[in-house]
Design an enzyme around this catalytic site. Sequence first.
Site, PDB file in Angstrom:
ATOM      1  N   HIS A   8       0.853  -1.195   0.000  1.00 54.71           N
ATOM      2  CA  HIS A   8       0.000   0.000   0.000  1.00 54.71           C
ATOM      3  C   HIS A   8       0.886   1.241   0.000  1.00 54.71           C
ATOM      4  CE1 HIS A   8      -3.410  -2.504   1.215  1.00 54.71           C
ATOM      5  NE2 HIS A   8      -2.723  -2.946   2.239  1.00 54.71           N
ATOM      6  N   ARG A  71      -3.373   3.264   0.747  1.00 55.53           N
ATOM      7  CA  ARG A  71      -3.217   2.870   2.151  1.00 55.53           C
ATOM      8  C   ARG A  71      -4.549   2.369   2.709  1.00 55.53           C
ATOM      9  NH1 ARG A  71      -0.106   6.627   6.543  1.00 55.53           N
ATOM     10  NH2 ARG A  71       0.042   5.048   8.171  1.00 55.53           N
ATOM     11  N   ALA A  72      -4.541   1.120   3.185  1.00 54.20           N
ATOM     12  CA  ALA A  72      -5.810   0.485   3.567  1.00 54.20           C
ATOM     13  C   ALA A  72      -6.448   1.154   4.784  1.00 54.20           C
ATOM     14  CB  ALA A  72      -5.584  -0.997   3.833  1.00 54.20           C
ATOM     15  N   SER A  73      -5.635   1.495   5.766  1.00 56.13           N
ATOM     16  CA  SER A  73      -6.225   2.062   6.988  1.00 56.13           C
ATOM     17  C   SER A  73      -6.798   3.457   6.733  1.00 56.13           C
ATOM     18  CB  SER A  73      -5.191   2.109   8.109  1.00 56.13           C
ATOM     19  OG  SER A  73      -4.127   2.959   7.748  1.00 56.13           O
ATOM     20  N   HIS A 178     -10.123  -6.821   2.193  1.00 55.43           N
ATOM     21  CA  HIS A 178      -9.264  -5.993   3.067  1.00 55.43           C
ATOM     22  C   HIS A 178     -10.092  -4.926   3.778  1.00 55.43           C
ATOM     23  CE1 HIS A 178      -5.738  -4.104   4.610  1.00 55.43           C
ATOM     24  NE2 HIS A 178      -4.906  -4.693   3.768  1.00 55.43           N
ATOM     25  N   TYR A 194      -8.044  -6.350  11.377  1.00 52.24           N
ATOM     26  CA  TYR A 194      -7.580  -6.973  10.125  1.00 52.24           C
ATOM     27  C   TYR A 194      -7.643  -8.505  10.229  1.00 52.24           C
ATOM     28  CZ  TYR A 194      -5.551  -2.713   7.986  1.00 52.24           C
ATOM     29  OH  TYR A 194      -5.351  -1.479   7.404  1.00 52.24           O
ATOM     30  N   HIS A 223      -2.831 -11.203   5.044  1.00 51.11           N
ATOM     31  CA  HIS A 223      -2.288 -11.441   6.397  1.00 51.11           C
ATOM     32  C   HIS A 223      -2.275 -12.936   6.705  1.00 51.11           C
ATOM     33  CE1 HIS A 223      -4.762  -7.636   6.238  1.00 51.11           C
ATOM     34  NE2 HIS A 223      -3.511  -7.206   6.161  1.00 51.11           N
ATOM     35  N   GLU A 284       3.284  -6.776   2.531  1.00 53.97           N
ATOM     36  CA  GLU A 284       2.607  -5.572   3.022  1.00 53.97           C
ATOM     37  C   GLU A 284       3.638  -4.594   3.585  1.00 53.97           C
ATOM     38  OE1 GLU A 284      -0.463  -5.932   6.051  1.00 53.97           O
ATOM     39  OE2 GLU A 284      -1.777  -4.602   4.953  1.00 53.97           O
ATOM     40  N   ARG A 290       6.524  -2.257  11.374  1.00 51.00           N
ATOM     41  CA  ARG A 290       7.639  -1.641  10.650  1.00 51.00           C
ATOM     42  C   ARG A 290       8.991  -1.874  11.294  1.00 51.00           C
ATOM     43  NH1 ARG A 290       5.041   3.901   8.190  1.00 51.00           N
ATOM     44  NH2 ARG A 290       3.095   2.937   7.559  1.00 51.00           N
TER      45      ARG A 290
HETATM   46 ZN   LIG Z   1      -2.930  -4.481   3.490  1.00 50.90          ZN
END
Ligand SMILES: [Zn+2]
Length: 342
Positions: A8, A71-73, A178, A194, A223, A284, A290
Amino acid sequence: MIIDVHGHYTTAPKALEDWRNRQIAGIKDPSVKPKASDLKISDDQIKKTLEDNQLKHMKERGLDLVIFSPRASFMAHHVGDFQVSSTWAAICNELCYRVSLLFPDHFVPAAMLPQSAGADPETCIPEIVKCVEEYGCVAVNLNPDPSGGHWTSPPLTDRHWYPIYEKLVEYDVPAMIHVSTSSNACFHTTGAHYINADTTAFMQLVQGDLFKDFPSLRFVIPHGGGAVPYHWGRYRGLAQELKKPLLTEHLLKNVYFDTCVYHQPGMDLLTKVVPAENILFASEMIGAVRGVDPETGRYYDDTKSYLEASTELTPAQKRRIYESNARRVYPRLDAALKKKGK
Ligand SMILES: [Zn+2]
């Protein structure tokens, strides 16, 4: 070639987030609502955000290509109405398209949908058409819970979702299931919501007969499939009690799992339980986790290192997971690569 099917644009220039904050403020106070054209991000800014981040890690890890979506979030389909989601999705999808133009050998776009809690999924069709036909998107991200953790939509097997499936089948484009950010304090976004959603989506598919209606529809559960591989026996047993066919027949012609699992035992389990044909390489990166694992000295999301160390897989199976499965599940990616002689 190593294809990462799950990336993302988490590192987009700050101007994007600022614009979104103004858009959200504009829901209550229309006088501060920004226009789409107020957002200014230059090609050089985009290049820098990728060269300093994703591209750097891809080079270090030997990854060639990422299927890259907004970006998914940040999708946050529970915020505002369809118009808010529609404008936001258009902006985010255009940015990923620009990324794919700037780095055509390394990023291929996938689209977020302008879903909105309570809105008819049919409203997503024009964005799908634009993203596939104009931007060359090879996949979409489908949010099974646009409410952000309150699960107010029908299950994925309900006819409610069929307009989207019909379009995906027409284009031969898969959907990654997602969710986005959690608006429910009980569920941490990436640690709970998630993983819950991945698991929930799979169980919905076990209960239904969706692929009888859409034999060529393909879903990627990210995931590592949430809790599914770890509880494979439970799902096999539940399918049996529900008088469904074996999971291999019932779901595994249509459902794939990615490798976004951030430790060796998890990857070993995934690759032992799920057939290699149904696993797609992904990291991802740069995403939810991170940091560097003090036990290994490697980034948690360096999923290639776990796959490489896996003793469950033959070299041929690894090649499938890295490349040929992705070409099969994302035919538009395969076609685009072949066009370039790859
Ligand atoms: Zn994702």
